[in-house]
Design an enzyme around this catalytic site. Structure first.
Site, mmCIF file in Angstrom:
data_model
loop_
_atom_site.group_PDB
_atom_site.id
_atom_site.type_symbol
_atom_site.label_atom_id
_atom_site.label_comp_id
_atom_site.label_asym_id
_atom_site.label_seq_id
_atom_site.Cartn_x
_atom_site.Cartn_y
_atom_site.Cartn_z
ATOM 1 N N ASP A 1 0.804 -1.224 0.000
ATOM 2 C CA ASP A 1 0.000 0.000 0.000
ATOM 3 C C ASP A 1 0.836 1.273 0.000
ATOM 4 O O ASP A 1 2.003 1.289 0.389
ATOM 5 C CB ASP A 1 -0.976 0.021 1.175
ATOM 6 N N GLU B 1 -0.626 -2.143 5.342
ATOM 7 C CA GLU B 1 0.361 -2.021 6.425
ATOM 8 C C GLU B 1 0.364 -0.619 7.001
ATOM 9 O O GLU B 1 0.556 -0.440 8.200
ATOM 10 C CB GLU B 1 1.762 -2.389 5.917
#
Length: 399
Positions: free
Chosen positions: A82, A140
């Site tokens: 991400d 994350e």
């Protein structure tokens, strides 16, 4: 030819494809739990390598399973996918094309590295006893993806797990690691201070929550300086303060949020009580009341000693003993810690700073972050070397 020398050579041969993948991910960043495009590319590449692939694991997480030629343990390797809600300011030809979203933490590099490692390991599957599980994790950055993947079974049957994160302050080509605590536990605090609002010209008729909040901000710093032993590192940082609607109105309440970072589980357990006592007592002195919400987010990253030794050994064999450095703990946090709670493992730092003028590197979460792409081959070789070293059977010790 020495096994590790060949891994290093093969990693350099696929470096261009890793760079291309990294730049594509950088051009098209996706926020936490929105990584559909990235996950689709990852899944296709793993399938092309002949893996058993599972998608939509913990959001858009992808799990690839590579089986060796003999039974054995299962080694997991993890990368996060991400991006962050940051406007990119690098000026790169492959800068983000998504306004307000950028790979400012280098997860584009991590994803490309693990894809490269998958290719290196897949070409050696006949020499492995056991299996390698490739975990491509979403979310994350909001510390939610690891737990989500665990709930979907991503860690079932894993014997050891390894992960990495790029570090711009460390020169590309270097590895840094330590056994024990590498990164801090992270918790979030939300504070609401409640007073009695009114006209700014008559503060005596009010109970001012802004004055109380300013005292709370200063008072909370005494936890670290006066209540925690110097060898037990902790951080209390307040990041937001919201209150009031006009310059001449004392508001009814003020809201604050912050982050707590601790290295020691006992210190972490003590923090809610310490915060509650200080916040409530200070507010009482200012004729206000307070509400504290303490949210545990992620535990500390605590490296297993034996797994850390494996990482050091591989780094030395691949790149020389001087390439692997010891390092002090960081107060960054990582939800990789949740994966390690279910299996022993090791998380290490991968140098991503420039070879020349490393002091000019922009740090993690900077709008100008750009990793030195020579780190991609290093990271892929490290991941491949670790997995092959842990799973190689007798007779396959050299190439």
């Amino acid at each position: 030819m020495d096994r590790h020398h060949q891994i290093r050579t093969d990693a350099k041969e696929i470096e261009r494809s890793m760079i291309e993948a990294r730049r594509d991910f950088h051009l098209n960043p996706e926020l936490s739990f929105k990584e559909s495009r990235t996950a689709g590319i990852v899944a296709d590449k793993l399938k092309a390598l002949g893996m058993e692939v599972h998608t939509n694991i913990g959001g858009y997480g992808v799990v690839g399973e590579l089986h060796g030629s003999r039974p054995g343990k299962r080694i997991a390797l993890r990368a996060d996918m991400d991006a962050l809600p940051i406007d990119e300011q690098t000026g790169l030809p492959f800068a983000s094309t998504t306004p307000g979203v950028m790979h400012a933490c280098g997860h584009d590099a991590h994803t490309a590295i693990l894809l490269g490692a998958a290719e290196l390991i897949a070409g050696r599957r006949d020499r492995l006893s056991g299996s390698v599980r490739f975990l491509f994790q979403s979310a994350e950055e909001i510390l939610a993806g690891a737990v989500a993947m665990i709930k979907d079974g991503a860690m079932e049957g894993v014997d050891e797990i390894y992960g990495l994160h790029n570090l711009p302050s460390l020169t590309a080509g270097k590895i840094a690691v330590k056994s024990g605590v590498l990164m801090a536990a992270i918790d979030r605090i939300e504070i609401r201070i409640i007073g009695k609002g009114g006209h700014g010209g008559y503060p005596d008729a009010c109970c001012d929550p802004i004055v109380a909040s300013s005292a709370v901000v200063m008072g909370l710093q005494q936890i670290v300086s006066r209540e925690i032993a110097p060898h037990q590192a902790a951080v209390v940082s307040l990041g937001t303060i919201h209150g009031g609607t006009a310059n001449n109105i004392i508001p009814d309440d003020v809201e604050l949020t912050g982050t707590i970072r601790t290295m020691d589980p006992e210190v972490r357990r003590s923090m809610p009580e310490r915060l509650k006592r200080i916040i409530e007592d200070i507010c009482r002195a200012y004729r206000c009341t307070a509400q504290l919400t303490y949210i545990e987010q992620v535990r500390e990253v605590d490296n297993d000693e034996a797994c850390t030794s494996h990482v050091r050994e591989i780094a030395a064999e691949l790149f020389g003993a001087e390439a692997c450095q010891s390092i002090v703990p960081f107060t960054y946090g990582e939800d990789f810690a949740e994966l390690m709670n279910l299996s022993k493992g090791c998380f290490f730092w991968l140098g991503s700073g420039p070879q020349e003028n490393p002091e000019r590197a922009f740090g993690l979460h900077s709008s100008k972050l750009n990793v030195d792409e020579s780190c991609l081959a290093v990271g892929a070789a490290m991941f491949a070397g670790i997995a092959i070293h842990r799973l190689a059977f007798e007779g396959c010790r050299s190439e």
